[in-house]
Design a protein around this motif. Structure first.
Motif, PDB file in Angstrom:
ATOM      1  N   ARG A 148      -4.598  10.977  18.743  1.00  0.00           N
ATOM      2  CA  ARG A 148      -3.220  11.115  18.239  1.00  0.00           C
ATOM      3  C   ARG A 148      -3.173  12.192  17.161  1.00  0.00           C
ATOM      4  NH1 ARG A 148      -0.559   9.391  13.991  1.00  0.00           N
ATOM      5  NH2 ARG A 148      -2.153   7.907  13.352  1.00  0.00           N
TER       6      ARG A 148
ATOM      7  N   ARG B   8      -6.971   6.965  17.826  1.00  0.00           N
ATOM      8  CA  ARG B   8      -6.346   7.521  16.621  1.00  0.00           C
ATOM      9  C   ARG B   8      -6.713   8.985  16.463  1.00  0.00           C
ATOM     10  NH1 ARG B   8      -4.970   4.511  11.343  1.00  0.00           N
ATOM     11  NH2 ARG B   8      -5.038   2.894  12.908  1.00  0.00           N
TER      12      ARG B   8
ATOM     13  N   ALA C  25     -10.393   9.263  11.480  1.00  0.00           N
ATOM     14  CA  ALA C  25      -9.861   8.113  12.214  1.00  0.00           C
ATOM     15  C   ALA C  25     -10.750   6.890  12.062  1.00  0.00           C
ATOM     16  CB  ALA C  25      -9.702   8.467  13.694  1.00  0.00           C
TER      17      ALA C  25
ATOM     18  N   LYS D 167     -10.408   2.189  19.084  1.00  0.00           N
ATOM     19  CA  LYS D 167      -9.266   2.456  18.203  1.00  0.00           C
ATOM     20  C   LYS D 167      -9.427   3.787  17.482  1.00  0.00           C
ATOM     21  CE  LYS D 167      -7.847  -2.302  17.276  1.00  0.00           C
ATOM     22  NZ  LYS D 167      -7.721  -3.350  16.250  1.00  0.00           N
TER      23      LYS D 167
END
Length: 107
Positions: A31, A28, A99, A24
């Motif tokens: 992104r 992130r 993140a 995850k």
């Protein structure tokens, strides 16, 4: 013997959770990296969000960060924007910390 099994099960659950959080955090980070790159490329609004999704998707091409790095360097070169590989790697490290903190905080 059941105490050892419980302990082993606990370690396996922790490992699975750690791996999920790592995945995850990397997604992130990618992104956030995509949004950073979009800004440098002059991409705004929905197009910037779409570009960030492209960066996330690029990470699934091969293991490691080389695929993301390759996408960004290619895109920067296509627009004649001078961003070094070292600068991209530094931003990746910076954003991974951000993140990971967000994922641990449950955001």
């Amino acid at each position: 013997m059941s105490e050892i099994n419980k302990r082993e099960e606990g370690f396996e659950k922790k490992f699975a959770l750690d791996e999920e959080q790592k995945f995850k955090a990397e997604a992130r980070r990618n992104r956030l990296l995509g949004l950073w790159a979009a800004e440098k490329l002059g991409i705004t609004g929905d197009a910037a969000t779409a570009y960030a999704k492209e960066v996330v998707a690029a990470d699934f091409e091969e293991a490691g960060d080389a695929d993301v790095l390759r996408k960004l360097t290619t895109d920067f070169a296509a627009k004649n924007i001078a961003v070094t590989e070292q600068a991209i790697r530094a931003k990746m490290s910076e954003l991974l910390a951000v993140a990971a903190a967000e994922v641990k905080a449950g955001k």
